[in-house]
Design an enzyme around this catalytic site. Sequence first.
Site, mmCIF file in Angstrom:
data_model
loop_
_atom_site.group_PDB
_atom_site.id
_atom_site.type_symbol
_atom_site.label_atom_id
_atom_site.label_comp_id
_atom_site.label_asym_id
_atom_site.label_seq_id
_atom_site.Cartn_x
_atom_site.Cartn_y
_atom_site.Cartn_z
ATOM 1 C CG ASP A 103 -1.862 -1.136 1.280
ATOM 2 O OD1 ASP A 103 -2.153 -1.689 0.205
ATOM 3 O OD2 ASP A 103 -2.306 -1.486 2.393
HETATM 4 N N1 URA Z 1 -1.270 -6.042 3.668
HETATM 5 C C1 URA Z 1 -1.768 -4.789 3.737
HETATM 6 O O1 URA Z 1 -2.796 -4.563 4.340
HETATM 7 N N2 URA Z 1 -1.079 -3.805 3.136
HETATM 8 C C2 URA Z 1 0.082 -3.985 2.484
HETATM 9 O O2 URA Z 1 0.668 -3.036 1.990
HETATM 10 C C3 URA Z 1 0.596 -5.297 2.432
HETATM 11 C C4 URA Z 1 -0.085 -6.312 3.021
#
Ligand code: URA
Length: 245
Positions: A103
């Site tokens: 993310d």
């Molecule tokens: N899980 C998440 O919620 N976000 C990420 O960036 C990676 C794994």
Amino acid sequence: MRLDRLVSQHSGVSRREVAGWIRAGRLTVDGVVVRDSGYAVATSVDVVLLDGAPVRAPTELTLMLHKPPGCVSATEDAQHATVLDLLPASLRRPRLAPIGRLDKDTTGLLLLTTDGGLQHLIAHPRRKVEKVYLATLRPDTLAPDTEARFAAGITLADGSVCRPARLQRLPGDRVEVTVVEGKYHQVKRMLGACGGHVTALHRQQVGPLRLDPDLPEGQARPLSAAEVEALRAAASDPIRHSHRP
Ligand code: URA
């Protein structure tokens, strides 16, 4: 280009290690042993040999990036900086793309590769490459039975069922989470299903590769041939690297 930089880029080995090779007299430029790491190589004409074998650009490049917050795991984006924008010109290649996604606000280990086969091997949903995350939570929100629920396989709010995962509580409202999938917002949603609210998320490990502690946030380095092989082996042999979740 400096000799140590050229050999490092082409071999995926650190410049410090390459400097040792150069001091040991293992490198020749146009047939002459060169022991000066800063020797200026004319890359288009000089013939550089390591132990008598040509040092060539590898056909594929795989990088370890220490992703900072605020950029997206994409090759292009109309609104945000991408992880490719962080790379110096020397590490940019056509077809270089992230393996999976973090993310925008997630930090830590992101792999990028020009190798479509490796990309497919690691990101394919049937493979079980472990990913280890460190999550910081709002205080005292996580249900007491979260470990057991992770081990059994969490059902997310949309009804999808996650593969068994591992959760370990750490001091300071932090948890270490190990998953073998890469669903959208997976770790945040799994913790959310158990009452947790993630305030920071950091990926520490993918398969056998831990984020290099010497790699500052925002910087990348090529994986060595041994690291790429270890990654490939982990993805090809799910049993060995999915022993616990
Ligand atoms: N899980 C998440 O919620 N976000 C990420 O960036 C990676 C794994």
